[in-house]
Design an enzyme around this catalytic site. Sequence first.
Site, short mmCIF file in Angstrom:
data_model
loop_
_atom_site.label_atom_id
_atom_site.label_comp_id
_atom_site.label_asym_id
_atom_site.label_seq_id
_atom_site.Cartn_x
_atom_site.Cartn_y
_atom_site.Cartn_z
N GLY A 154 0.76 -1.24 0.00
CA GLY A 154 0.00 0.00 0.00
C GLY A 154 0.79 1.29 0.00
O GLY A 154 0.34 2.30 -0.53
N GLU A 192 3.71 4.03 6.18
CA GLU A 192 2.48 3.28 5.90
C GLU A 192 1.52 4.12 5.07
O GLU A 192 1.52 5.34 5.15
CB GLU A 192 1.78 2.93 7.22
N ASP A 193 0.69 3.45 4.29
CA ASP A 193 -0.38 4.14 3.59
C ASP A 193 -1.47 4.52 4.58
O ASP A 193 -1.99 5.63 4.56
CB ASP A 193 -0.95 3.28 2.45
N ASP A 240 -4.95 1.53 10.53
CA ASP A 240 -6.36 1.24 10.83
C ASP A 240 -6.41 0.74 12.27
O ASP A 240 -6.45 1.54 13.21
CB ASP A 240 -6.83 0.22 9.79
N PHE A 298 -14.05 2.69 4.56
CA PHE A 298 -13.12 2.06 3.64
C PHE A 298 -12.74 3.01 2.51
O PHE A 298 -13.61 3.57 1.84
CB PHE A 298 -13.72 0.77 3.08
N VAL A 299 -11.44 3.19 2.31
CA VAL A 299 -10.96 4.12 1.28
C VAL A 299 -10.11 3.40 0.24
O VAL A 299 -9.58 2.31 0.49
CB VAL A 299 -10.16 5.29 1.90
N ARG A 310 -5.28 0.63 -6.82
CA ARG A 310 -4.07 1.27 -6.27
C ARG A 310 -3.56 2.39 -7.17
O ARG A 310 -2.89 3.31 -6.73
CB ARG A 310 -2.94 0.24 -6.10
P1 IMP Z 1 -3.97 -2.28 10.40
O1 IMP Z 1 -2.92 -3.35 10.60
O2 IMP Z 1 -5.34 -2.73 10.88
O3 IMP Z 1 -3.60 -0.94 10.97
O4 IMP Z 1 -4.18 -2.14 8.86
C1 IMP Z 1 -3.23 -1.64 8.09
C2 IMP Z 1 -3.33 -2.12 6.66
O5 IMP Z 1 -4.68 -2.48 6.28
C3 IMP Z 1 -2.95 -1.00 5.75
O6 IMP Z 1 -1.58 -1.02 5.50
C4 IMP Z 1 -3.78 -1.27 4.52
O7 IMP Z 1 -3.06 -2.12 3.65
C5 IMP Z 1 -5.01 -1.99 5.00
N1 IMP Z 1 -6.18 -1.08 5.12
C6 IMP Z 1 -6.72 -0.57 6.25
N2 IMP Z 1 -7.77 0.22 6.00
C7 IMP Z 1 -7.90 0.23 4.64
C8 IMP Z 1 -8.82 0.91 3.75
O8 IMP Z 1 -9.74 1.67 4.13
N3 IMP Z 1 -8.62 0.67 2.42
C9 IMP Z 1 -7.63 -0.15 1.93
N4 IMP Z 1 -6.76 -0.78 2.73
C10 IMP Z 1 -6.89 -0.60 4.08
MG MG Z 2 -0.64 -1.58 3.90
#
Ligand code: IMP
Ligand code: MG
Length: 186
Positions: free
Chosen positions: A53, A108-109, A112, A161-162, A174
């Site tokens: 991402g 990070e992109d 979440d 969700f984005v 992407r």
């Molecule tokens: P986390 O480990 O729950 O913080 O999630 C992080 C990863 O989940 C990010 O690096 C993204 O790849 C993916 N992610 C989380 N939210 C979204 C979203 O809204 N759209 C697309 N990918 C997401």
């Molecule tokens: Mg990611």
Amino acid sequence: MSYYLPESVECNGEIFKIFITKEQIDARLSLLGEELDRDYEGKNPIFIGVLNGSFIFLADLMRNVSIPCEVDFMKLSSYGDEKVSSGNVTELKHIDAKIKDRHIILVEDIIDTGLSMNYMLKKMDELEPASVKVVTLLHKKEATRHDVTIDYVGFEIPTKFVLGYGLDYAQEGRNLAQIYVIEEHT
Ligand code: IMP
Ligand code: MG
């Protein structure tokens, strides 16, 4: 260069509408670049992008930085092809760079739940860097439940969700130059 900048897009059967424009992204990255230039003067940091991402954000962010710096990547998977996190992290590509005594900037992109970044930070601890900071383009503050300190944030966003600018829905989308948010069914 002319980018594809639609107001809304369809991706895997869902409709997404414009959320953060290219203009807004460019303006924010310019400010982040200035901050990084100030904070890392004389430190030659290594940016470590979390794949997949972060690749577009990292590429643009680095071009807004003028101090000497390096780049490497790590690949994690926690999502599968779903819209919600699966809750465990798999390391699909390790870091190649020597981390010991270096200044590390994790990129990070989106953060979440914080699961992936929490994993990265623990991993970094073992490798004894001189310092570690975290930069994320997007932060879903209300969804974050794992312990992570985020040093630089592009945009705080709601728990929706984005898509686009590196972020995918089942691997697609992407390549979109702007960030889109899913249209909720009513
Ligand atoms: P986390 O480990 O729950 O913080 O999630 C992080 C990863 O989940 C990010 O690096 C993204 O790849 C993916 N992610 C989380 N939210 C979204 C979203 O809204 N759209 C697309 N990918 C997401
Ligand atoms: Mg990611």
